[in-house]
Design an enzyme around this catalytic site. Sequence first.
Site: not given
Lengths: 249, 249
Positions: A50, A52, A200
């Site tokens: 996935r 975000d 990140r």
Amino acid sequence: MRLRAIISYDGSAFSGYQVQPGKRTVQAEIERVLQIMHKGTVVKVVASGRTDAGVHATGQVIHYDSPLTLPMDRWRTALNVQLPGDIRVLSVEQVQDDFHARYDAVGKTYRYIWSLKEVHSPFERNYSVHVERYKPNIEWMKEASVHLLGTHDFSSFCASNTSVKDFVRTVHSIRLEVHEELNQLHMEISGNGFLYNMVRIIAGTLWEIGIEKKSVEDLPEILRSCNRKNAGKTAPAHGLYLEKVVYLG
Amino acid sequence: MRLRAIISYDGSAFSGYQVQPGKRTVQAEIERVLQIMHKGTVVKVVASGRTDAGVHATGQVIHYDSPLTLPMDRWRTALNVQLPGDIRVLSVEQVQDDFHARYDAVGKTYRYIWSLKEVHSPFERNYSVHVERYKPNIEWMKEASVHLLGTHDFSSFCASNTSVKDFVRTVHSIRLEVHEELNQLHMEISGNGFLYNMVRIIAGTLWEIGIEKKSVEDLPEILRSCNRKNAGKTAPAHGLYLEKVVYLG
């Protein structure tokens, strides 16, 4: 017949990749179009992983099964005609019936983009991260990044809300490069897999080193501590791109 | 005190530059912010010219008057802090009290961008025009463009709904260039002024020559005819950028 597609999407207007009730997601849009093509039959789509909300993809990989006898070169057009403009199918090919977009992925490459312009371009506002008044020292960021190469327990670089048990990952390469013509700083990172928010948090930590909020020497200690609190802030979603997923063979 | 600002905006979410009741426009956003800065007093903004819905700007010029004794380097930040991210003020400077952004403009440069990618990038969908399955012959487009250089009556390249009486304009330069790294075709056009939709009709006509819907030899005749019907279709708004406004002195 199992099909593998490479897709690109602008994450700005999606609540992430994965289906969520009542939300606009990339998976839901693709499954909606496949359902139309299959006269109402639900076709499940499996991605390499996935992404975000706000995160982009230039090389996400998905697989799905279809009984349609469509010539292979028609698949891409058939999907793109019905998909919204912020998702594009770049290629479709037939694969072996046991191919799995997630389980068979042996590596991934992500890109993180910062704008170094004095004023953030309105055209880049969803596609790169701009930090007012800061010019990072890129040499320090490069020096620090070397400590992340190789196989480590990356607990310090994983969002705390995760169900994962094994925090060991291998980072194959990290390249920090200024693109002069765009006035952007890019971080390209490749590894065998990434924990939740890992790219990140790495981007945010290297940035803090670049602007002297942390020092190059802090990085080995952050890594060793296996404590998320010691790493930097999670860098914003809209600077991140899933660029490539690697499969064997 | 009169101030001149250079601004950039992403035209995608605006109903054009000029104020229209009930619509989101660039001028309305800037005047809203200036009104806040002036404690409720309306501050009128004058631009070098309007741009249509979807048209972008990287170098639009505006002027406005203000009694505020703000240091010049604070103006840009003060405006950008309150403006939405799709408008950015690039610079602000004091000018003579009789400066006028529209009447004093002696030249303008526009850019038109086509994507030559096989599949339109989701990141470019509002910023370049993609025409499925067509590869234009750029040499023909270049040859044809030469006929537009100089001073002509450009009635054939002006939208019919205009109140203008004088259709004579001078085109100083047209450059057609492929940007390999982006896989884009750019047209950069400079002149002393442009009629309503003139750049988009020129772009549309040159494109039709590039894809053999019209021929290079048609162009002098289209120009001479002074008839909008003979030129090509108006190219889409979202490929167009107002890049520069030139003033004397």
